[in-house]
Motif scaffolding. Structure first.
Motif, PDB file in Angstrom:
ATOM      1  N   SER A 213       0.800  -1.388   0.020  1.00 48.46           N
ATOM      2  CA  SER A 213      -0.142   0.025  -0.131  1.00 48.46           C
ATOM      3  C   SER A 213       0.862   1.310   0.068  1.00 48.46           C
ATOM      4  CB  SER A 213      -0.875   0.008   1.061  1.00 48.46           C
ATOM      5  OG  SER A 213      -2.072  -1.049   1.181  1.00 48.46           O
ATOM      6  N   LEU A 214       2.203   1.409   0.645  1.00 42.86           N
ATOM      7  CA  LEU A 214       2.685   2.582   0.818  1.00 42.86           C
ATOM      8  C   LEU A 214       4.022   2.531   0.062  1.00 42.86           C
ATOM      9  CD1 LEU A 214       2.732   2.481   4.633  1.00 42.86           C
ATOM     10  CD2 LEU A 214       1.214   3.918   3.265  1.00 42.86           C
ATOM     11  N   ALA A 215       4.651   1.442  -0.415  1.00 47.45           N
ATOM     12  CA  ALA A 215       5.909   1.466  -0.961  1.00 47.45           C
ATOM     13  C   ALA A 215       6.003   1.933  -2.556  1.00 47.45           C
ATOM     14  CB  ALA A 215       6.746   0.232  -0.805  1.00 47.45           C
ATOM     15  N   ASP A 216       6.699   2.728  -2.931  1.00 45.33           N
ATOM     16  CA  ASP A 216       7.256   2.769  -4.179  1.00 45.33           C
ATOM     17  C   ASP A 216       7.937   1.892  -4.850  1.00 45.33           C
ATOM     18  OD1 ASP A 216       5.690   5.220  -4.391  1.00 45.33           O
ATOM     19  OD2 ASP A 216       7.565   6.335  -3.336  1.00 45.33           O
ATOM     20  N   ARG A 217       9.090   1.322  -4.054  1.00 46.86           N
ATOM     21  CA  ARG A 217      10.024   0.223  -4.416  1.00 46.86           C
ATOM     22  C   ARG A 217      10.325  -0.496  -3.284  1.00 46.86           C
ATOM     23  NH1 ARG A 217      12.583   1.122  -9.121  1.00 46.86           N
ATOM     24  NH2 ARG A 217      14.385  -0.545  -8.567  1.00 46.86           N
ATOM     25  N   ILE A 218      10.831  -1.724  -3.416  1.00 41.82           N
ATOM     26  CA  ILE A 218      11.070  -2.565  -2.288  1.00 41.82           C
ATOM     27  C   ILE A 218      12.239  -3.529  -2.435  1.00 41.82           C
ATOM     28  CG2 ILE A 218      10.220  -4.680  -1.332  1.00 41.82           C
ATOM     29  CD1 ILE A 218       7.386  -4.230  -2.273  1.00 41.82           C
ATOM     30  N   ALA A 219      13.106  -3.187  -1.441  1.00 45.35           N
ATOM     31  CA  ALA A 219      14.585  -3.960  -1.391  1.00 45.35           C
ATOM     32  C   ALA A 219      14.298  -5.344  -0.469  1.00 45.35           C
ATOM     33  CB  ALA A 219      15.642  -3.165  -0.780  1.00 45.35           C
ATOM     34  N   VAL A 220      14.627  -6.322  -0.732  1.00 48.27           N
ATOM     35  CA  VAL A 220      14.497  -7.782  -0.379  1.00 48.27           C
ATOM     36  C   VAL A 220      15.826  -8.317  -0.025  1.00 48.27           C
ATOM     37  CG1 VAL A 220      13.229  -9.809  -0.399  1.00 48.27           C
ATOM     38  CG2 VAL A 220      12.331  -8.087  -1.947  1.00 48.27           C
ATOM     39  N   LEU A 221      15.766  -8.358   1.374  1.00 48.51           N
ATOM     40  CA  LEU A 221      17.060  -9.128   2.111  1.00 48.51           C
ATOM     41  C   LEU A 221      16.727 -10.490   2.540  1.00 48.51           C
ATOM     42  CD1 LEU A 221      18.206  -6.507   4.550  1.00 48.51           C
ATOM     43  CD2 LEU A 221      19.146  -6.938   2.221  1.00 48.51           C
ATOM     44  N   GLY A 230      13.358  -3.522  -6.577  1.00 51.65           N
ATOM     45  CA  GLY A 230      12.527  -3.049  -7.798  1.00 51.65           C
ATOM     46  C   GLY A 230      11.208  -2.465  -7.254  1.00 51.65           C
ATOM     47  N   THR A 231      10.296  -2.338  -8.266  1.00 54.33           N
ATOM     48  CA  THR A 231       8.829  -1.753  -7.944  1.00 54.33           C
ATOM     49  C   THR A 231       8.286  -2.725  -7.385  1.00 54.33           C
ATOM     50  OG1 THR A 231       8.131  -2.566 -10.114  1.00 54.33           O
ATOM     51  CG2 THR A 231       8.926  -0.285  -9.957  1.00 54.33           C
ATOM     52  N   VAL A 232       6.903  -2.564  -6.799  1.00 54.14           N
ATOM     53  CA  VAL A 232       5.986  -3.640  -6.203  1.00 54.14           C
ATOM     54  C   VAL A 232       5.929  -4.807  -7.113  1.00 54.14           C
ATOM     55  CG1 VAL A 232       3.910  -3.973  -5.142  1.00 54.14           C
ATOM     56  CG2 VAL A 232       4.973  -1.950  -4.790  1.00 54.14           C
ATOM     57  N   GLU A 233       5.470  -4.522  -8.361  1.00 53.12           N
ATOM     58  CA  GLU A 233       5.050  -5.514  -9.485  1.00 53.12           C
ATOM     59  C   GLU A 233       6.437  -6.468  -9.545  1.00 53.12           C
ATOM     60  OE1 GLU A 233       2.192  -6.452  -9.879  1.00 53.12           O
ATOM     61  OE2 GLU A 233       1.356  -4.786  -8.696  1.00 53.12           O
ATOM     62  N   GLU A 234       7.534  -5.630  -9.875  1.00 52.07           N
ATOM     63  CA  GLU A 234       8.778  -6.481  -9.877  1.00 52.07           C
ATOM     64  C   GLU A 234       9.010  -7.587  -8.833  1.00 52.07           C
ATOM     65  OE1 GLU A 234      11.072  -3.114 -12.865  1.00 52.07           O
ATOM     66  OE2 GLU A 234      11.288  -3.237 -10.731  1.00 52.07           O
ATOM     67  N   VAL A 235       9.007  -6.830  -7.665  1.00 51.89           N
ATOM     68  CA  VAL A 235       9.315  -7.979  -6.496  1.00 51.89           C
ATOM     69  C   VAL A 235       8.165  -9.029  -6.225  1.00 51.89           C
ATOM     70  CG1 VAL A 235       9.313  -7.944  -4.078  1.00 51.89           C
ATOM     71  CG2 VAL A 235      10.634  -6.035  -5.339  1.00 51.89           C
ATOM     72  N   ALA A 237       6.774 -10.480  -8.632  1.00 47.91           N
ATOM     73  CA  ALA A 237       7.121 -11.383  -9.648  1.00 47.91           C
ATOM     74  C   ALA A 237       8.391 -12.247  -9.642  1.00 47.91           C
ATOM     75  CB  ALA A 237       6.781 -10.806 -11.028  1.00 47.91           C
ATOM     76  N   ASP A 238       9.208 -11.552  -8.636  1.00 43.29           N
ATOM     77  CA  ASP A 238      10.505 -12.334  -8.676  1.00 43.29           C
ATOM     78  C   ASP A 238      10.527 -13.774  -8.337  1.00 43.29           C
ATOM     79  OD1 ASP A 238      13.248 -12.786  -7.142  1.00 43.29           O
ATOM     80  OD2 ASP A 238      13.715 -10.807  -8.688  1.00 43.29           O
ATOM     81  N   ALA A 239      10.973 -14.566  -8.740  1.00 48.52           N
ATOM     82  CA  ALA A 239      10.858 -16.031  -8.234  1.00 48.52           C
ATOM     83  C   ALA A 239      11.772 -16.460  -7.196  1.00 48.52           C
ATOM     84  CB  ALA A 239      11.250 -16.893  -9.408  1.00 48.52           C
ATOM     85  N   GLY A 240      13.048 -15.510  -7.038  1.00 46.43           N
ATOM     86  CA  GLY A 240      13.588 -15.553  -5.991  1.00 46.43           C
ATOM     87  C   GLY A 240      13.120 -15.193  -4.587  1.00 46.43           C
ATOM     88  N   VAL A 241      12.357 -14.110  -4.752  1.00 47.79           N
ATOM     89  CA  VAL A 241      11.625 -13.387  -3.638  1.00 47.79           C
ATOM     90  C   VAL A 241      10.610 -14.527  -3.081  1.00 47.79           C
ATOM     91  CG1 VAL A 241      10.329 -11.605  -2.939  1.00 47.79           C
ATOM     92  CG2 VAL A 241      12.121 -11.238  -4.151  1.00 47.79           C
ATOM     93  N   GLN A 242       9.821 -14.995  -3.983  1.00 53.66           N
ATOM     94  CA  GLN A 242       8.891 -15.897  -3.673  1.00 53.66           C
ATOM     95  C   GLN A 242       9.336 -16.858  -3.061  1.00 53.66           C
ATOM     96  OE1 GLN A 242       6.478 -16.778  -7.370  1.00 53.66           O
ATOM     97  NE2 GLN A 242       6.292 -14.658  -7.944  1.00 53.66           N
ATOM     98  N   ASP A 243      10.463 -17.603  -3.468  1.00 51.25           N
ATOM     99  CA  ASP A 243      10.867 -18.686  -2.709  1.00 51.25           C
ATOM    100  C   ASP A 243      11.462 -18.352  -1.422  1.00 51.25           C
ATOM    101  OD1 ASP A 243      10.241 -20.318  -4.923  1.00 51.25           O
ATOM    102  OD2 ASP A 243      12.414 -20.232  -5.825  1.00 51.25           O
ATOM    103  N   GLY A 248       5.209 -17.637  -2.708  1.00 59.02           N
ATOM    104  CA  GLY A 248       4.342 -17.817  -4.246  1.00 59.02           C
ATOM    105  C   GLY A 248       3.248 -16.948  -4.270  1.00 59.02           C
ATOM    106  N   LEU A 249       3.533 -15.612  -4.490  1.00 60.79           N
ATOM    107  CA  LEU A 249       2.308 -14.745  -4.728  1.00 60.79           C
ATOM    108  C   LEU A 249       1.960 -14.804  -6.242  1.00 60.79           C
ATOM    109  CD1 LEU A 249       3.469 -11.241  -3.011  1.00 60.79           C
ATOM    110  CD2 LEU A 249       1.418 -12.803  -2.577  1.00 60.79           C
ATOM    111  N   ASP A 250       0.629 -14.776  -6.323  1.00 64.36           N
ATOM    112  CA  ASP A 250       0.105 -14.859  -7.662  1.00 64.36           C
ATOM    113  C   ASP A 250       0.596 -13.605  -8.369  1.00 64.36           C
ATOM    114  OD1 ASP A 250      -2.775 -16.563  -6.700  1.00 64.36           O
ATOM    115  OD2 ASP A 250      -0.828 -17.181  -7.523  1.00 64.36           O
TER     116      ASP A 250
END
Length: 250
Positions: A213-221, A230-235, A237-243, A248-250
Motif C-alpha cells: 500500500s505504501l511503498a514505491d520500491r521494495i528491497a528484499v534481504l 524493484g517496484t512492487v510488481e517487479e518484486v 514477480a521475482d521467483a527468488g523473492v517468492q521462494d 508464491g504470490l500470484d
C-alpha cells in the motif's frame, strides 16, 4: 532524480555471523522504500546501521552526498534522519503533545535534554503542532501517552520523528501489534500525509499489505544479502523473492 540515501557494500558482522554482506542500494528523494525479508534476513540490522545505532563493519552510508558511515545516531539525526522504533519509546505520563515537542526540542538544541531556552521551546511547540496535525492527532494533544490506544501511540511516535523535520523518515515496523482496524487507519493516515508532501521514507514492515500500500520500491534481504530491488510488481514477480519470503504470490 536525486539520490537521498545510498548504501555501498554495507556489511555488519556479529562475531562469525555476517548479518549483512555487501548490501548496496539507492533511495531517491521523495521515494518510499520498503525493506522486507524473512526473520533474520538483516532488515533491522540495515535499518540500525543507516540510523547510526550500529556501526557497519564494512561499506559506506551516504546521505545527501555526505558520508555518514559510523557516525553516532545523534549526529545522524542532526543531519536529517529521524526514526521510529519497533517498541514504543514514549514517556507514558506525559501528554502526547509533550512527547512530540520534546523530540523537536532535542533536534533543535542538538542534544536529547530540555535545553535551548524559550525560543527553542516556542519553535518546538510549533513543530509539534504541525506534526500532530499532519497525522490527524490534534484531538489527543493533552492525553497522557500511556493511556492512548496502541495505534495512537504508534502514530505519536511517527509525529515525534516528523517534528524533527527529517530529510529521511525511517519507520521501523510502524503497524507492529496493531489490530486490523488500527492498521487500516494507520496506513490511510500515512498515505494521506505522503500524498500531500514529498518525503523520503525507509520502511521496515512485516505486513505485506502495508508494504504494497505504501511503498514505491521494495528491497528484499535474505540471509544478509540483497536478493531483489524493484517496484512492487517487479518484486511480486521475482521467483527468488517468492521462494525466499513471499511464498508464491500470484
Amino acid at each position: 532524480m536525486t539520490t537521498a540515501l545510498e548504501c555501498i557494500g554495507v556489511g555488519r558482522n556479529f562475531g562469525a555471523l555476517a548479518a549483512l554482506a555487501d548490501v548496496s542500494l539507492k533511495v531517491q528523494q521523495g521515494e518510499v522504500r520498503a525493506v522486507i525479508g524473512p526473520n533474520g534476513a538483516g532488515k533491522s540490522t540495515l535499518f540500525n546501521v543507516i540510523a547510526g545505532t550500529l556501526k557497519p563493519t564494512g561499506g559506506q552510508v551516504i546521505v545527501n552526498n555526505e558520508d555518514l558511515t559510523g557516525m553516532r545516531s545523534q549526529a545522524i539525526c542532526q543531519r536529517g534522519i529521524s526514526r521510529t522504533f519497533q517498541l514504543s519509546a514514549l514517556f507514558p505520563e506525559m501528554s502526547a503533545f509533550d512527547n512530540v515537542r520534546l523530540a523537536a526540542q532535542g533536534k533543535l538544541s542538538g542534544r536529547w535534554k530540555m535545553f535551548g531556552g524559550a525560543s527553542v521551546l516556542e519553535q518546538a511547540s510549533g513543530l509539534a503542532e504541525q506534526a500532530m496535525a499532519r497525522l490527524n492527532l490534534s484531538a489527543i494533544y493533552d492525553t497522557p501517552a500511556g493511556t492512548l490506544s496502541h495505534g495512537d501511540q504508534r502514530l505519536v511516535e511517527v509525529a515525534m520523528a516528523l517534528a524533527q523535520r527529517p530529510a529521511i523518515l525511517m519507520l521501523d515496523e510502524p503497524t507492529q501489534g496493531m489490530s486490523i482496524q488500527e492498521t487500516h487507519r494507520t496506513v490511510n493516515t500515512l498515505k494521506a500525509m505522503l500524498e500531500e508532501e514529498s518525503l523520503t521514507v525507509v520502511l521496515v514492515e512485516h505486513d505485506m499489505d502495508v508494504v504494497f500500500s505504501l511503498a514505491d520500491r521494495i528491497a528484499v534481504l535474505h540471509r544478509g544479502r540483497l536478493i531483489a530491488d524493484g517496484t512492487v510488481e517487479e518484486v511480486k514477480a521475482d521467483a527468488g523473492v517468492q521462494d525466499a519470503y513471499l511464498g508464491g504470490l500470484d
